[in-house]
Design an enzyme around this catalytic site. Structure first.
Site, short mmCIF file in Angstrom:
data_model
loop_
_atom_site.label_atom_id
_atom_site.label_comp_id
_atom_site.label_asym_id
_atom_site.label_seq_id
_atom_site.Cartn_x
_atom_site.Cartn_y
_atom_site.Cartn_z
N HIS A 1 0.75 -1.55 0.45
CA HIS A 1 -0.43 -0.29 -0.15
C HIS A 1 0.86 1.28 0.02
CE1 HIS A 1 -3.81 2.00 0.02
NE2 HIS A 1 -4.57 1.11 0.63
N ASP B 1 -2.46 2.23 -4.25
CA ASP B 1 -3.51 2.58 -3.70
C ASP B 1 -4.64 1.05 -4.08
OD1 ASP B 1 -2.80 4.60 -1.98
OD2 ASP B 1 -3.78 5.94 -3.93
#
Length: 414
Positions: A387, A391
């Site tokens: 992450h 995203d």
């Protein structure tokens, strides 16, 4: 002239190796190319061969000792010769002579109590020495956890973490300390392969922000497509084993070409996106796991991809995989379908950005547009991603692209 045996770099992320077994003792004669010892690192066992013929003059490590890449493991020369590495440039541990200034007796006593080794040689890696100098650390007070009590980068990091004052540290500082992992102590008491796996997994979780998304794909058309290709293969007398894993690997390659953000590495503070796709295939062994790599998978047809997948996994299981075969991947696939597992959360093969998990296919009943019930076969997919780099929307887009190739399989050959 004598020549050193050094710890080789067998994989892209390898930093140290463990001596698993010595085949020769000091004083034994050796021939150039003869196996001298076995090492284990990055989940790989590898024989180290003699660089020259002669006598094994010295050993710089015993079984289960860990030495950094480039460190001298032993020296070969002629009988009676003084062991020397000659002019060979090796990135090895260096010995630093530490002396205590002759000040007052109290200072000398305090220094002696702090570290009994102050007048002895202290072994420290070049990187650790540089870090210690930059942070003005007294290396005589640091306990080394490497081979021969060598001070490593992890030891310096541990000391720096412990210097944080909890009373004045910010919340993020305290969180960082709580989450920090001393990899030097991870896997203690395990076999060399399990220790390497333990360190890689703990290191992966400690260095990345991992999140996993799940989705199913209808594979009815993919199975029909597989049958068509298998029929053509049989009629052409080709020796190709066309599995669903091969077809999913091909779909993954095409999806990575469309979304290059997922085909990237984040290492040493630098993010690199690749046009080339080197596909890692997680392969289970009796006592562990290896990830052989299909290099330039984007340039391979389904047939050549099938042949190479079979070849690299067989080499891994037969103990024939070398460092080159186990390094350089940009994305990894791991399949637990044969174990009956549906969804799971794969751990990133760092420094990669993503890893795809493939589960066992299941029959499901769906309601068609004509309000009739139909049985379809679906396969679960799990994408774990960093992450920090991408995203959830990007990872979800990757799964959408991948599913589109799986559900429209003729696109795999267009």
């Amino acid at each position: 002239m004598s020549e050193a045996i050094v710890m080789p770099k067998l994989g892209m992320t390898m930093t140290e190796g463990t001596i698993t077994e010595w085949y020769k003792d000091v004083g034994d004669s050796v021939e150039k190319g003869e196996a001298i010892l076995m090492i284990s690192s990055e989940k790989l066992n590898q024989d180290i061969e003699a660089p020259i013929s002669g006598i094994l003059l010295t050993k710089h490590g015993e079984v289960e000792d860990e030495l950094e890449v480039g460190a001298v493991i032993g020296v070969i020369g002629v009988e009676g010769e003084t062991a020397s590495t000659g002019n060979k440039k090796v990135e090895q541990s260096i010995a630093v002579e530490v002396t205590v200034p002759e000040t007052d007796s109290a200072a000398i006593a305090a220094s002696t109590a702090k570290k009994a080794r102050t007048s002895e040689r202290i072994f420290i890696t070049p990187l650790a020495k540089k870090m210690a100098e930059r942070e003005q650390l007294d290396i005589a007070s640091i306990k080394g956890t490497g081979g021969n009590n060598r001070i490593t980068k992890q030891d310096i990091q541990r000391v720096l973490a412990n210097r944080l004052d909890d009373k004045s540290a910010t919340s993020s500082d305290r969180t960082a300390r709580a989450m920090s992992v001393d990899l030097a102590t991870v896997g203690e008491g395990l076999s060399p392969m399990r220790k390497a796996i333990a360190r890689n997994m703990r290191g992966s979780l400690g260095q990345t922000a991992q999140l996993t998304l799940h989705r199913k794909a209808n594979i009815d058309h993919l199975i029909d497509f597989q049958k068509v290709l298998q029929k053509e293969i049989a009629s052409s007398d080709l020796e190709v084993k066309l599995t669903l894993t091969v077809l999913i690997a091909r779909a993954t390659v095409l999806a990575l070409q469309e979304l290059k953000k997922m085909n990237s590495l984040y290492q040493d503070g630098q993010l690199t996106e690749f046009d080339e796709i080197h596909l890692g295939i997680a392969t289970s062994l009796e006592d562990g796991l290896l990830v052989p790599v299909i290099k330039d998978a984007h340039q391979k047809t389904i047939g050549s991809l099938a042949k190479e997948l079979k070849e690299v996994t067989e080499k891994a299981r037969n103990g024939e995989a070398n460092g080159d075969l186990l390094s350089g991947s940009t994305f990894t696939i791991t399949n637990l379908g044969a174990s009956g597992i549906e969804y799971f959360t794969p751990i990133l093969n760092t420094p990669e950005t993503g890893i795809l998990g493939v589960g066992a296919s299941q029959d499901e009943l769906i309601l068609t547009e004509n309000d009739t019930v139909k049985s379809v076969k679906k396969i679960p997919l799990s994408i774990t991603f960093d992450h920090q780099i991408v995203d959830g929307a990007t990872a979800a887009e990757f799964l959408t692209i991948l599913v589109s190739y799986i559900e429209s399989p003729y696109r795999l050959v267009l």
